[in-house]
Design a protein around this motif. Structure first.
Motif, PDB file in Angstrom:
ATOM      1  N   VAL A 265       5.266   3.795  -3.220  1.00 57.45           N
ATOM      2  CA  VAL A 265       4.951   2.762  -2.220  1.00 57.45           C
ATOM      3  C   VAL A 265       3.864   1.832  -2.757  1.00 57.45           C
ATOM      4  CG1 VAL A 265       3.977   2.360   0.061  1.00 57.45           C
ATOM      5  CG2 VAL A 265       5.704   4.138  -0.257  1.00 57.45           C
ATOM      6  N   TRP A 266       2.842   2.406  -3.358  1.00 56.19           N
ATOM      7  CA  TRP A 266       1.788   1.591  -3.950  1.00 56.19           C
ATOM      8  C   TRP A 266       2.344   0.707  -5.064  1.00 56.19           C
ATOM      9  CZ3 TRP A 266      -3.765   1.222  -3.988  1.00 56.19           C
ATOM     10  CH2 TRP A 266      -4.371   1.784  -2.871  1.00 56.19           C
ATOM     11  N   ALA A 267       3.237   1.248  -5.877  1.00 60.03           N
ATOM     12  CA  ALA A 267       3.823   0.448  -6.958  1.00 60.03           C
ATOM     13  C   ALA A 267       4.593  -0.743  -6.393  1.00 60.03           C
ATOM     14  CB  ALA A 267       4.734   1.323  -7.808  1.00 60.03           C
ATOM     15  N   ALA A 268       5.375  -0.516  -5.335  1.00 60.19           N
ATOM     16  CA  ALA A 268       6.169  -1.594  -4.749  1.00 60.19           C
ATOM     17  C   ALA A 268       5.269  -2.655  -4.108  1.00 60.19           C
ATOM     18  CB  ALA A 268       7.137  -1.015  -3.718  1.00 60.19           C
ATOM     19  N   VAL A 269       4.271  -2.226  -3.345  1.00 55.78           N
ATOM     20  CA  VAL A 269       3.394  -3.177  -2.659  1.00 55.78           C
ATOM     21  C   VAL A 269       2.566  -3.973  -3.666  1.00 55.78           C
ATOM     22  CG1 VAL A 269       1.439  -3.381  -1.078  1.00 55.78           C
ATOM     23  CG2 VAL A 269       3.320  -1.831  -0.547  1.00 55.78           C
ATOM     24  N   ALA A 270       1.990  -3.291  -4.662  1.00 55.03           N
ATOM     25  CA  ALA A 270       1.168  -3.996  -5.643  1.00 55.03           C
ATOM     26  C   ALA A 270       2.000  -4.976  -6.464  1.00 55.03           C
ATOM     27  CB  ALA A 270       0.473  -2.991  -6.560  1.00 55.03           C
ATOM     28  N   THR A 271       3.230  -4.610  -6.807  1.00 57.15           N
ATOM     29  CA  THR A 271       4.098  -5.535  -7.544  1.00 57.15           C
ATOM     30  C   THR A 271       4.425  -6.760  -6.699  1.00 57.15           C
ATOM     31  OG1 THR A 271       5.073  -3.688  -8.775  1.00 57.15           O
ATOM     32  CG2 THR A 271       6.287  -5.765  -8.760  1.00 57.15           C
ATOM     33  N   ALA A 272       4.696  -6.553  -5.413  1.00 56.76           N
ATOM     34  CA  ALA A 272       4.973  -7.679  -4.523  1.00 56.76           C
ATOM     35  C   ALA A 272       3.757  -8.594  -4.403  1.00 56.76           C
ATOM     36  CB  ALA A 272       5.394  -7.169  -3.152  1.00 56.76           C
ATOM     37  N   LEU A 273       2.555  -8.027  -4.320  1.00 57.73           N
ATOM     38  CA  LEU A 273       1.346  -8.840  -4.261  1.00 57.73           C
ATOM     39  C   LEU A 273       1.157  -9.638  -5.543  1.00 57.73           C
ATOM     40  CD1 LEU A 273      -1.140  -6.299  -2.619  1.00 57.73           C
ATOM     41  CD2 LEU A 273      -0.072  -8.289  -1.536  1.00 57.73           C
ATOM     42  N   ALA A 274       1.388  -8.980  -6.680  1.00 57.82           N
ATOM     43  CA  ALA A 274       1.271  -9.697  -7.955  1.00 57.82           C
ATOM     44  C   ALA A 274       2.267 -10.850  -8.021  1.00 57.82           C
ATOM     45  CB  ALA A 274       1.491  -8.731  -9.114  1.00 57.82           C
ATOM     46  N   VAL A 297      -8.480 -11.607  -0.858  1.00 55.01           N
ATOM     47  CA  VAL A 297      -7.712 -11.631   0.379  1.00 55.01           C
ATOM     48  C   VAL A 297      -6.302 -11.100   0.181  1.00 55.01           C
ATOM     49  CG1 VAL A 297      -6.754 -13.138   2.167  1.00 55.01           C
ATOM     50  CG2 VAL A 297      -9.093 -13.506   1.335  1.00 55.01           C
ATOM     51  N   VAL A 298      -5.631 -11.557  -0.897  1.00 55.80           N
ATOM     52  CA  VAL A 298      -4.231 -11.208  -1.105  1.00 55.80           C
ATOM     53  C   VAL A 298      -4.061  -9.947  -1.945  1.00 55.80           C
ATOM     54  CG1 VAL A 298      -1.998 -12.094  -1.911  1.00 55.80           C
ATOM     55  CG2 VAL A 298      -3.666 -13.660  -0.930  1.00 55.80           C
ATOM     56  N   GLY A 299      -5.032  -9.644  -2.795  1.00 62.60           N
ATOM     57  CA  GLY A 299      -4.880  -8.510  -3.695  1.00 62.60           C
ATOM     58  C   GLY A 299      -5.551  -7.235  -3.233  1.00 62.60           C
ATOM     59  N   VAL A 300      -6.832  -7.319  -2.851  1.00 59.36           N
ATOM     60  CA  VAL A 300      -7.608  -6.118  -2.549  1.00 59.36           C
ATOM     61  C   VAL A 300      -7.404  -5.657  -1.111  1.00 59.36           C
ATOM     62  CG1 VAL A 300      -9.921  -5.131  -2.455  1.00 59.36           C
ATOM     63  CG2 VAL A 300      -9.314  -6.710  -4.294  1.00 59.36           C
ATOM     64  N   LEU A 301      -7.514  -6.567  -0.168  1.00 60.79           N
ATOM     65  CA  LEU A 301      -7.435  -6.171   1.234  1.00 60.79           C
ATOM     66  C   LEU A 301      -6.101  -5.516   1.600  1.00 60.79           C
ATOM     67  CD1 LEU A 301      -9.327  -9.044   3.099  1.00 60.79           C
ATOM     68  CD2 LEU A 301     -10.135  -6.770   2.465  1.00 60.79           C
ATOM     69  N   PRO A 302      -4.955  -6.042   1.156  1.00 58.31           N
ATOM     70  CA  PRO A 302      -3.700  -5.352   1.488  1.00 58.31           C
ATOM     71  C   PRO A 302      -3.638  -3.926   0.943  1.00 58.31           C
ATOM     72  CG  PRO A 302      -3.247  -7.591   0.789  1.00 58.31           C
ATOM     73  CD  PRO A 302      -4.689  -7.347   0.503  1.00 58.31           C
ATOM     74  N   LEU A 303      -4.197  -3.699  -0.250  1.00 56.54           N
ATOM     75  CA  LEU A 303      -4.193  -2.348  -0.805  1.00 56.54           C
ATOM     76  C   LEU A 303      -5.129  -1.432  -0.020  1.00 56.54           C
ATOM     77  CD1 LEU A 303      -4.112  -3.085  -4.650  1.00 56.54           C
ATOM     78  CD2 LEU A 303      -2.225  -2.487  -3.135  1.00 56.54           C
ATOM     79  N   ALA A 304      -6.247  -1.978   0.449  1.00 57.14           N
ATOM     80  CA  ALA A 304      -7.144  -1.176   1.287  1.00 57.14           C
ATOM     81  C   ALA A 304      -6.462  -0.806   2.604  1.00 57.14           C
ATOM     82  CB  ALA A 304      -8.438  -1.945   1.545  1.00 57.14           C
ATOM     83  N   VAL A 305      -5.748  -1.772   3.186  1.00 58.46           N
ATOM     84  CA  VAL A 305      -4.998  -1.482   4.408  1.00 58.46           C
ATOM     85  C   VAL A 305      -3.915  -0.450   4.130  1.00 58.46           C
ATOM     86  CG1 VAL A 305      -3.447  -2.469   6.136  1.00 58.46           C
ATOM     87  CG2 VAL A 305      -5.495  -3.724   5.429  1.00 58.46           C
ATOM     88  N   LEU A 306      -3.235  -0.570   2.973  1.00 60.59           N
ATOM     89  CA  LEU A 306      -2.194   0.394   2.611  1.00 60.59           C
ATOM     90  C   LEU A 306      -2.767   1.799   2.505  1.00 60.59           C
ATOM     91  CD1 LEU A 306       0.682   1.082   1.684  1.00 60.59           C
ATOM     92  CD2 LEU A 306      -0.008   0.442  -0.646  1.00 60.59           C
ATOM     93  N   LEU A 307      -3.956   1.929   1.924  1.00 62.27           N
ATOM     94  CA  LEU A 307      -4.582   3.249   1.821  1.00 62.27           C
ATOM     95  C   LEU A 307      -4.854   3.833   3.201  1.00 62.27           C
ATOM     96  CD1 LEU A 307      -5.920   5.514   0.214  1.00 62.27           C
ATOM     97  CD2 LEU A 307      -8.020   4.151   0.162  1.00 62.27           C
ATOM     98  N   ALA A 308      -5.377   3.005   4.110  1.00 61.45           N
ATOM     99  CA  ALA A 308      -5.642   3.490   5.464  1.00 61.45           C
ATOM    100  C   ALA A 308      -4.357   3.909   6.169  1.00 61.45           C
ATOM    101  CB  ALA A 308      -6.357   2.400   6.268  1.00 61.45           C
ATOM    102  N   VAL A 309      -3.293   3.126   5.974  1.00 62.96           N
ATOM    103  CA  VAL A 309      -2.019   3.455   6.605  1.00 62.96           C
ATOM    104  C   VAL A 309      -1.453   4.757   6.050  1.00 62.96           C
ATOM    105  CG1 VAL A 309       0.386   2.722   6.872  1.00 62.96           C
ATOM    106  CG2 VAL A 309      -1.465   1.077   7.200  1.00 62.96           C
TER     107      VAL A 309
END
Length: 452
Positions: A265-274, A297-309
Motif C-alpha cells: 500500500v505504501w509503495a502504491a501511494v508513494a508512487t502515485a504521489l511521485a 503538502v503533497v509528499g510528506v503529509l499524505p504519507l503521515a496520514v497513511l501511517l495513521a490510517v
C-alpha cells in the motif's frame, strides 16, 4: 501559485515514444553508470565470499539470527545476509537507484532534451520507474543467489534448524529461504517508491538521494522502541523482520501478511504521489528543483496520514493491544523450542529416541519480580523448563535466561544444569559437538493467541 509542466511542442503527426523504448533507454542509462555496475557486481559476488569466509571461521555471528547454524548448513548464510540486507543494504541500494533516477536529470540539466525526445511526461515517469525497479530486482536477485551459492558450496546442502527448534529438510529450507527473500521485496518496493518521491521533489539536493535510507533508519529505530503492536505492524518496513515467522513449525503468517500488505500500500501511494509531483514540476526552468512547500503538502503529509490510517486499520482488524509479548506466549514458545532441541540432543548423544509428545515439556517464566501476567520485552525474563522421559519417575528441569526484543525475537541462554544446557559442548560417541540446548533463538508471535 503552482508551476506546471509546460507542454513540449513537436512536429505535426509525431507520436510520443513508446514506454517500451523509453524503458530500454532508461535501463541502458542506469546500467551504463559506473557506480551502478560496481554495485551490481558487488551484489552478485560479495555475499558468496562473505558467507563462505564466515562459515569457515572458528567463531560465528551468534548475535545474528541463524548465525549460530552457519557451520551446520549452507542455508543459514543467506538468512544472515538477509538480516543485514533488510537493515542496511536494501535501503542503501534503493537510495542509490530510485533516489537518483530523476535527480540525475536535474544535475545534468537534460530535462528539456528528454522531454523533446520522448514527448510524453507520463511515459518518461513510467520508463524511469520501471527501469529503477528492474535494477533493484537485479540487485536483490544477486544478493540471494550469491549468498545461497556461497553457503551451499562452503558448507553443504544440509537441514536447517528453525526458530522453534524443529528441523527443516534441505529442500524445505531452500524453499523457505527463497520465500523469505521474496517477502522482503514488498518493503523494498515501498522504500523505492519513497525514493521516487524524494528524487522528484528534491532535485539536486542530496536529501532526495538519502531519503529511503533515512526513512528505513527511522523505522529501524522505531522497531527498537516498546511500541504497541498495531503501530509496529503498520510500519512499512516490518516485513524486513516478520519473515522470521516462516521458520517455525506452525508458520506465523499473520504479522508477515500484514507487513507485506502495508508495504505494498505504501509503495502504491508513494508512487502515485511521485507521479503527481512529477507532472506538476516546471522542467522548462533549469533552476527549479521543486517547491519545498509542495513537497511537504503533497509528499510528506499524505504519507503521515497513511501511517495513521494503517495503524487504525491494523488495530481494528487484529484487536491487537500492548506489546504483544505476553507470559503465556513466551512460555509456550520456549517449551516448544526446548522439546524440539531436546530430541536433537538425544540423537547426538545416541540415547533412546523420544518424541515431543512423550516429553510433555512445559515452561514457567517470570519477568523480573513479576510472576503472574508478565509482559513486554526485556533481558530479565527467566524460564524454568520441565519435562518427563518415558519410564522415568523424576521430572527434569532446566533454567534459561531470556533476552526478548520488542519485535518478539529472543535468545535463550542456558543456566543449568550443566549436563543439559550449562555448557556449549556435549560429549557424543564420536567426540565433542555443539550443544543445541545451550543457547537458542526463538520468536514470539505478536498476534498469536494466549490460549494453550
Amino acid at each position: 501559485m503552482t508551476a506546471t509542466m509546460t507542454p513540449v511542442p513537436h512536429a505535426t503527426g509525431a507520436r510520443p515514444v513508446s514506454v517500451a523504448r523509453g524503458y530500454r533507454f532508461e535501463l541502458v542509462k542506469l546500467i551504463s553508470q559506473w557506480r551502478i555496475r560496481l554495485v551490481i557486481l558487488a551484489c552478485w559476488i560479495a555475499p558468496a565470499l562473505f558467507v563462505a569466509a564466515v562459515s569457515q571461521q572458528g567463531s560465528l555471528p551468534v548475535d545474528t539470527l541463524f548465525g549460530r547454524w552457519m557451520h551446520a548448513t549452507g542455508w543459514a548464510g543467506p538468512l544472515v545476509v538477509l538480516g543485514f540486507a533488510g537493515t542496511w543494504a536494501l535501503p542503501l541500494l534503493t537510495s542509490l537507484v530510485a533516489g537518483d533516477v530523476f535527480a540525475s536529470e536535474d544535475r545534468l540539466g537534460t530535462w528539456r532534451h528528454l522531454l523533446v525526445a520522448v514527448r510524453s511526461p507520463r511515459r518518461i515517469f513510467a520508463a524511469k520507474a520501471l527501469a529503477s525497479l528492474t535494477v533493484i530486482l537485479l540487485l536483490v536477485a544477486g544478493l540471494v543467489c550469491s549468498s545461497a551459492v556461497g553457503g551451499v558450496v562452503a558448507v553443504g546442502n544440509q537441514p536447517l534448524v528453525g526458530l522453534d527448534g524443529h528441523l527443516l529438510s534441505a529442500g524445505d529450507a531452500a524453499g523457505t529461504v527463497f520465500l523469505a527473500w521474496a517477502c522482503t521485496l514488498a518493503p523494498t518496493l515501498a522504500l523505492a517508491a519513497i525514493g521516487l518521491v524524494g528524487s522528484v521533489t528534491l532535485g539536486r539536493s542530496p536529501m532526495g538521494l538519502l531519503l529511503p535510507a533515512l526513512v528505513a533508519l527511522t523505522m529501524q529505530l522505531a522497531q527498537m522502541l516498546p511500541l504497541p503492536v498495531a503501530v509496529r505492524l503498520a510500519l512499512p518496513g516490518y516485513a524486513f523482520i516478520s519473515w522470521n515467522g516462516l521458520f517455525t513449525s506452525t508458520a506465523q503468517l499473520g504479522p508477515l501478511l500484514i507487513g507485506i500488505v502495508v508495504s505494498l500500500v505504501w509503495a502504491a501511494v508513494a508512487t502515485a504521489l511521485a507521479y503527481l509531483l512529477f507532472l506538476r514540476r516546471d522542467f522548462t526552468n533549469r533552476s527549479d528543483d521543486g517547491s519545498p512547500r509542495r513537497s511537504l503538502v503533497v509528499g510528506v503529509l499524505p504519507l503521515a496520514v497513511l501511517l495513521a490510517v494503517t495503524v487504525g486499520v491494523v488495530a481494528g482488524a487484529t484487536e491487537a493491544t500492548g506489546s504483544g509479548i505476553e507470559q503465556t506466549k513466551v512460555e509456550r514458545s520456549v517449551a516448544t523450542a526446548f522439546a524440539h532441541l531436546y530430541r536433537r540432543q538425544t540423537e547426538e548423544l545416541n540415547r533412546p529416541a523420544v518424541t515431543e509428545e512423550q516429553l510433555k515439556a512445559t515452561a514457567a517464566c517470570t519477568k523480573g519480580n513479576v510472576s503472574d501476567g508478565a509482559e513486554g520485552p526485556g533481558n530479565d525474563w527467566r524460564c524454568v523448563v520441565s519435562w518427563h522421559l518415558p519410564d522415568v519417575a523424576a521430572t527434569g528441569t532446566a533454567i534459561y535466561q531470556l533476552d526478548v526484543t520488542p519485535d518478539g525475537r529472543y535468545v535463550a541462554d542456558g543456566d543449568g544444569p550443566k549436563e543439559v544446557n550449562g555448557y556449549f559442548l556435549v560429549r557424543t560417541p564420536i567426540g565433542d559437538a555443539p550443544n543445541p540446548l545451550w543457547q537458542f533463538d526463538g520468536n514470539v508471535e505478536l498476534l498469536g493467541t494466549t490460549k494453550g
